[in-house]
Each structure stands twice: as C-alpha cells, then as structure tokens.
Design an enzyme around this catalytic site. Structure first.
Site, mmCIF file in Angstrom:
data_model
loop_
_atom_site.group_PDB
_atom_site.id
_atom_site.type_symbol
_atom_site.label_atom_id
_atom_site.label_comp_id
_atom_site.label_asym_id
_atom_site.label_seq_id
_atom_site.Cartn_x
_atom_site.Cartn_y
_atom_site.Cartn_z
ATOM 1 N N GLY A 28 0.839 -1.199 0.000
ATOM 2 C CA GLY A 28 0.000 0.000 0.000
ATOM 3 C C GLY A 28 0.869 1.241 0.000
ATOM 4 O O GLY A 28 2.027 1.229 -0.422
ATOM 5 N N GLY A 29 0.300 2.324 0.534
ATOM 6 C CA GLY A 29 1.026 3.595 0.564
ATOM 7 C C GLY A 29 2.343 3.493 1.313
ATOM 8 O O GLY A 29 3.239 4.318 1.113
ATOM 9 N N GLY A 42 24.796 11.435 -30.160
ATOM 10 C CA GLY A 42 24.316 12.116 -28.949
ATOM 11 C C GLY A 42 24.833 11.441 -27.697
ATOM 12 O O GLY A 42 25.083 12.093 -26.673
ATOM 13 N N ALA A 43 25.018 10.125 -27.785
ATOM 14 C CA ALA A 43 25.486 9.387 -26.606
ATOM 15 C C ALA A 43 26.895 9.829 -26.209
ATOM 16 O O ALA A 43 27.254 9.791 -25.029
ATOM 17 C CB ALA A 43 25.444 7.889 -26.879
HETATM 18 C C1 HXC Z 1 -3.117 -3.950 12.742
HETATM 19 C C2 HXC Z 1 -2.116 -5.848 11.959
HETATM 20 C C3 HXC Z 1 -1.942 -5.270 10.695
HETATM 21 C C4 HXC Z 1 -2.405 -3.936 10.524
HETATM 22 C C5 HXC Z 1 -1.133 -7.241 10.627
HETATM 23 N N1 HXC Z 1 -1.618 -7.078 11.870
HETATM 24 N N2 HXC Z 1 -1.344 -6.160 9.897
HETATM 25 N N3 HXC Z 1 -2.698 -5.190 12.971
HETATM 26 N N4 HXC Z 1 -2.979 -3.321 11.558
HETATM 27 N N5 HXC Z 1 -2.245 -3.334 9.345
HETATM 28 C C6 HXC Z 1 -1.577 -8.047 12.962
HETATM 29 C C7 HXC Z 1 -2.506 -9.213 12.725
HETATM 30 O O1 HXC Z 1 -3.794 -8.873 13.160
HETATM 31 C C8 HXC Z 1 -1.858 -10.279 13.560
HETATM 32 O O2 HXC Z 1 -2.206 -10.075 14.902
HETATM 33 C C9 HXC Z 1 -0.392 -9.979 13.436
HETATM 34 O O3 HXC Z 1 -0.295 -8.620 13.016
HETATM 35 C C10 HXC Z 1 0.294 -10.839 12.435
HETATM 36 O O4 HXC Z 1 -0.435 -10.803 11.234
HETATM 37 P P1 HXC Z 1 -0.832 -12.137 10.442
HETATM 38 O O5 HXC Z 1 -1.913 -11.762 9.520
HETATM 39 O O6 HXC Z 1 -1.086 -13.251 11.386
HETATM 40 O O7 HXC Z 1 0.517 -12.414 9.686
HETATM 41 P P2 HXC Z 1 0.720 -13.030 8.239
HETATM 42 O O8 HXC Z 1 -0.172 -14.212 8.034
HETATM 43 O O9 HXC Z 1 2.178 -13.199 8.085
HETATM 44 O O10 HXC Z 1 0.217 -11.890 7.215
HETATM 45 C C11 HXC Z 1 0.886 -10.674 7.126
HETATM 46 C C12 HXC Z 1 0.030 -9.693 6.321
HETATM 47 C C13 HXC Z 1 -1.385 -9.595 6.922
HETATM 48 C C14 HXC Z 1 -0.043 -10.155 4.872
HETATM 49 C C15 HXC Z 1 0.768 -8.349 6.346
HETATM 50 O O11 HXC Z 1 -1.257 -9.372 8.316
HETATM 51 C C16 HXC Z 1 -2.178 -8.491 6.354
HETATM 52 O O12 HXC Z 1 -2.746 -8.613 5.241
HETATM 53 N N6 HXC Z 1 -2.331 -7.416 7.114
HETATM 54 C C17 HXC Z 1 -3.134 -6.285 6.737
HETATM 55 C C18 HXC Z 1 -2.463 -5.508 5.677
HETATM 56 C C19 HXC Z 1 -3.237 -4.275 5.358
HETATM 57 O O13 HXC Z 1 -4.298 -4.333 4.726
HETATM 58 N N7 HXC Z 1 -2.736 -3.153 5.891
HETATM 59 C C20 HXC Z 1 -3.316 -1.867 5.679
HETATM 60 C C21 HXC Z 1 -2.974 -1.533 4.272
HETATM 61 S S1 HXC Z 1 -3.157 0.104 3.859
HETATM 62 P P3 HXC Z 1 -2.449 -11.310 15.922
HETATM 63 O O14 HXC Z 1 -2.721 -10.642 17.212
HETATM 64 O O15 HXC Z 1 -3.576 -12.100 15.379
HETATM 65 O O16 HXC Z 1 -1.167 -12.074 15.920
HETATM 66 C C22 HXC Z 1 -1.684 0.716 4.187
HETATM 67 C C23 HXC Z 1 -1.552 2.029 3.631
HETATM 68 C C24 HXC Z 1 -0.518 2.828 4.262
HETATM 69 O O17 HXC Z 1 -0.851 0.205 4.797
HETATM 70 C C25 HXC Z 1 -0.876 4.198 3.871
HETATM 71 C C26 HXC Z 1 0.229 5.148 3.898
HETATM 72 C C27 HXC Z 1 -0.151 6.430 3.309
#
Ligand code: HXC
Length: 510
Positions: A169-170, A404-405
């Site tokens: 993402g971002g 040119g290069a």
């Molecule tokens: C809060 C999060 C989290 C998040 C993971 N966790 N991502 N908690 N916010 N963004 C937590 C999970 O709930 C979990 O907690 C622990 O971290 C480990 O994650 P798992 O899913 O068990 O790990 P894994 O299977 O390895 O998967 C990793 C992952 C997945 C692919 C990154 O966690 C995931 O899809 N997370 C969400 C990603 C996402 O959509 N993020 C927001 C995107 S938008 P527990 O307690 O169960 O262990 C973004 C934009 C940024 O980031 C913008 C900037 C401008």
C-alpha cells in the site's frame, strides 16, 4: 532503590521480548530475524543506543487500550557501522504485525530528525502489515509525517531501506523516496496493491512474490537496488555500502587505508579491446582493474545491464562509476539504462562523490518501444544529471563514443573535468558503415567504392585524435596506465569548486 533498578531491568526485558516467544518463533520459521536481531547484525557490537523503548500507543478503539506493548512495534535508535554513526529503525513484525500507529510513526520521525540534525545516515528496516487498522487516519497521518521527512532528508543524509517482510500500500512510498532499497529473496515483497486487489480489478492471477518480490523489483521494475539471499547477507552487505558513503552532505566520503599502489600498471588492459569492433568485452574487468584492491560495490546489478553503476575506491577515496557494458546490447543507451545511471549520478552529486565514467557507447537504442515510452525524456535525465553534477568528473573513452550518446556520457561539453581516451577510441557522429551509407548513397551499388569510402571514414574519424586536436579529449592515454592517470586526475580535483547560477531548484525531465 535496588527494587527500582530491578524493575527497570524487568521492564526492559519485557520490551525486548517484543510480541513474545511464540511470535518470535513464527518469525524465525519464516526464515526472518527479529527487529532486534537485525539491528545487532547491522551495527557494531554493543554500539546500539535505543530510544523510546517504552513508548506505547494511545489508541482506545477496538479494545486497543488492553493491548499496549512497549515499543509499539518498532525499535529505534543509533549505533555505529565500522565506527561511524548511523540512525536506525527496525519494524517488529511480532508486535501488532509491525503496523504503523501514530506513536510508531513518531518514533521513526524522532530518529529521522536527529539524523538530519546530527548528520548521519538513516537505515530503515521495513517489516510491517502497513497502517495500523485500528487507528484509522492517525496512522495515515503518521505515514505522511515520515514521507515529509524522507523528502527533507533527501540529499542531506543517505537514506537506505531494507525490505525484510511485507511492505504494501502507501507504505511503499517511504522506501521509494530513499536513496537505496535492498530486499531479501522469498521473504519480502513490495506492492501498491496486493494480489487479491489485482485479481479483482484486472483479473490477473499473480502471487505476492511474482507481483512484488525481490526478483521482480531488481530485474523488472528497478524499484530495488539489490536482492540478497537472507537477512544476514543483506545486513552485512549494507554495512559494506555504508563504508563507501559520507555521513551527510556536510562531509566528504570517508577515506579508507589502501594497500594498492596508485601507480599500478595493468598490461592486460592493452589487449582488452578486441580487434573486431563489433566484438564485446567485459567492462567490469576494467572497473576492477582500476579500483583499489579490485573492490567494486555494484548498484542495480540485475537491471539494465547495458550500463554498470557502483562504487569503487581510488587511493582510499570513494568514487562512483558509470560504465557502458558492451556485453549487454552492445552497451547502447536506452530508457532503462538512462534512468538507472541518471539516478546514480544524482546520488553521487548530492553527496560529493566524484564520478568516473567509462565510455563505450554505440548510441541510443532505436525502435518504437523506445520512442513510445519516452526515450527522449529518459535519455535527457542522464544528460541533465551529468551536466548539473559539480563533483569531480573524470571520463575515459575506451572504444565507441558515437552521436548524442558521446555528448551524454560525461563529455567535456557537460563540464567534465578530465577526459581521457584510449588509442582505440572512435569519437564520431556514427560508425563507418552507417556514415558511408548516408554520405555516399549514390555509390551504394559499387562495393569497391563503398569499401574505399569506409576506409577513408575510418582513417579520418575512427580514432580519438580529431577530438584531441580540439581539446575535447585532454589526453590520449595508454590503457595499461589507466589507474594511474585516473587516480592523478581525481587527486588534482580534490579541492574543485564549481558554482552554478542561483535557482530554487532545477526542473530535471522526470
Ligand atoms: C493492525 C495488523 C496489521 C495492521 C497485521 N496485523 N497487519 N494489525 N494493523 N495493518 C496483525 C494481525 O492482526 C496479527 O495479529 C499480526 O499482526 C500478524 O499478522 P498475520 O496476519 O497473522 O501475519 P501473516 O499471516 O504473516 O500476514 C501478514 C500480512 C497480513 C499479509 C501483512 O497481516 C495483512 O494482510 N495485514 C493487513 C495488511 C493491510 O491491509 N494493511 C493496511 C494496508 S493500507 P495477531 O494478534 O492475530 O497475531 C496501508 C496504507 C498505508 O498500509 C498508507 C500510507 C499512506
């Protein structure tokens, strides 16, 4: 008093445990080290000074007040790499998935501010699930604050991103604005939208690794500058890179002890250029034979192989090398190679790293693919980057420098300081065959005449002396003495001062 001291140690031990034994085990099972293990490998032994170990988030939604792990998913502070100061943040995937909250972002911003103020590089170790979902816009604001600092720190202190887990993402835009991105094969990925969204929107089926793994970003997209087999290799290689870099734009690059005579003669270079002008040779051989102890740190080795970029040392001082590679696409300039080299040249100029250009370039790559995708603007990036660079610039033309290069590749006309050519250099508008076909079109049916015209053109132009007569080449040098000549040229340029006209900033063709 003793109790209080013990309590501190207990609190520290709890914080150091991050998300706990089980999650640490899960991290190891994925072949990844923990945030703290990574810092230990990156920095000199016992040099890490941690900040904000007890910072906890202030979120209350979704029951978050019951889950306030100390450190909030990122370990921050400073330490040394071979005795030189470096600031570091290392996201801890075992704590709330290393997700970025308001306070997690504040910790990163704090060390970035210190790095800029105190003049030391920032190494960011990324391993995060992205924006902390429970914090909503506070998390986005935290990213925004980091982004703004990435921009402000650009050209002030070197910024290096290690991608050692998810970065999606971002969140990708913080590393994207840093100077170098390194990834670990099979355990890291970067993309703006993941495989599920891609499937929904474009119907493409792709794995995370295919979409944004280390191979994709080092070979296809060029988002990343290098890919390593595992965390240990990645961290030891980034230590090697830091050794080449100045701590900030207020300092010169470090000077290391060297044990290689600057006068070293390399007889083998006298036969590096093959008799047949269409036969390639390996430009890396020349780079390593010029460099102190043959040590070359290549950047973007797997992308646009027709140009080579990286760092060497000459008499212990860092020099950035840009070199056409005749082994790939005859060393032609194209969109990818121009972009790759332009960014490298600009990095060197930001941080006062002198630039050595080794030239063997037959021209720009023709074709609709190049023109439709804007080779005009992309080629101009390299031209612009060389022309605006005020660091010492030394150029050696080994063979072709056509059209040119020729101008683009750090020619005298772009304020390059010392331009050498080997006797094998051919500096002309184009090669003999192409030239004769144009200027003697009427004789094309007569092979004898064409052969005579070609010989005449070669005698007249396929050499460095026409350019040398005009002073566009400062000296025609013996290949075997290239290291000595180049070392002396840079030594003569150590106190170079070049002013440019005042402007807010330039408008490089992006
Ligand atoms: C809060 C999060 C989290 C998040 C993971 N966790 N991502 N908690 N916010 N963004 C937590 C999970 O709930 C979990 O907690 C622990 O971290 C480990 O994650 P798992 O899913 O068990 O790990 P894994 O299977 O390895 O998967 C990793 C992952 C997945 C692919 C990154 O966690 C995931 O899809 N997370 C969400 C990603 C996402 O959509 N993020 C927001 C995107 S938008 P527990 O307690 O169960 O262990 C973004 C934009 C940024 O980031 C913008 C900037 C401008």
């Amino acid at each position: 008093m003793k109790d209080i001291v013990e309590q501190l140690e207990e609190r520290r031990a709890r914080a150091r445990l991050g998300g706990g034994e089980n999650r640490i085990e899960a991290q190891h099972a994925k072949g990844k080290l923990t945030a703290r293990e990574r810092i230990e490998l990156l920095l000199d032994e016992d040099s890490f000074e941690e900040f904000d170990m007890f910072v906890a988030h202030r979120a209350t939604e979704f029951g978050m007040q019951a889950n306030r792990p100390p450190g909030d998913g990122v370990v921050t502070g400073w330490g040394t790499v071979n005795g030189r100061q470096v600031y570091v943040f290392s996201q801890d995937f075992t704590v709330l998935g290393g997700s970025v909250s308001e306070t997690h972002g504040q910790k990163i911003c704090k060390i970035m501010d210190m790095a800029m103020q105190n003049g030391a590089p920032v190494v960011g170790i990324n391993d995060s699930g992205g924006a902390r979902i429970q914090e909503g816009v506070d998390s986005l604001a935290a990213y925004g604050e980091v982004f703004q600092r990435n921009i402000e720190a650009s050209g002030v202190v070197p910024q290096i991103s290690m991608i050692m887990g998810p970065c999606a993402g971002g969140a990708v835009y913080s590393p994207a604005m840093t100077d170098f991105i390194f990834m670990v094969k099979d355990s890291s990925y970067m993309f703006v939208t993941g495989p599920d969204v891609v499937k929904t929107v474009t119907n493409e089926v792709v794995t995370a690794e295919e979409l944004g793994g280390a191979t994709t970003h080092t070979k296809k997209s060029s988002v990343a500058d290098g890919a390593f087999e595992n965390d240990v290799e990645a961290l030891s290689e980034v230590r090697r890179l830091i050794d080449f870099l100045p701590l900030s734009n207020r300092e010169k690059p470090p000077v290391r002890p060297f044990f290689d005579s600057p006068d070293r003669i390399e007889e083998s270079l006298d036969t590096l250029i093959p008799a047949n002008p269409n036969q390639p040779y390996d430009m890396k051989e020349l780079i390593t034979k010029i460099a102190d102890e043959g040590d070359f740190y290549e950047i973007q080795a797997a992308f646009a192989g027709n140009i080579i970029t990286g760092f060497i040392r000459l008499e212990g001082q860092t020099v950035g090398v840009v070199a056409n590679q005749p082994m790939v696409l005859a060393g032609v300039l194209d969109i990818d190679s121009s972009r790759k080299a332009a960014r490298f040249v600009r990095f060197c100029d930001c941080f006062e790293i002198p630039i050595l250009s080794l030239v063997d370039v037959p021209g720009f790559l023709p074709g609709t693919a190049q023109e439709y995708n804007g080779v005009i603007k992309h080629g101009a990036k390299l031209l612009f980057a060389y022309g605006e660079a005020t660091v010492p610039k030394v150029t050696v033309i080994t063979r072709k420098a056509y059209g040119g290069a020729y101008d683009v590749m750090a020619s005298k006309h772009l304020k390059s300081d010392v331009n050498y050519a080997w006797p094998t250099a051919e500096i002309a508008v184009m090669g003999a065959k192409g030239a004769v076909e144009i200027i003697h079109r009427k004789d094309l049916g007569d092979p004898e005449k064409i052969a005579a015209h070609t010989r005449e053109y070669e005698d007249r132009f396929a050499n460095p002396f026409v350019a040398a007569e005009r002073g566009f080449i400062d000296e025609v040098i013996q290949p075997h003495s290239t290291r000595r000549r180049v070392c002396r040229a840079f030594a003569a340029l150590r106190r170079k001062v070049q002013q440019r006209p005042w402007k807010k900033h330039d408008n490089i063709p992006l």
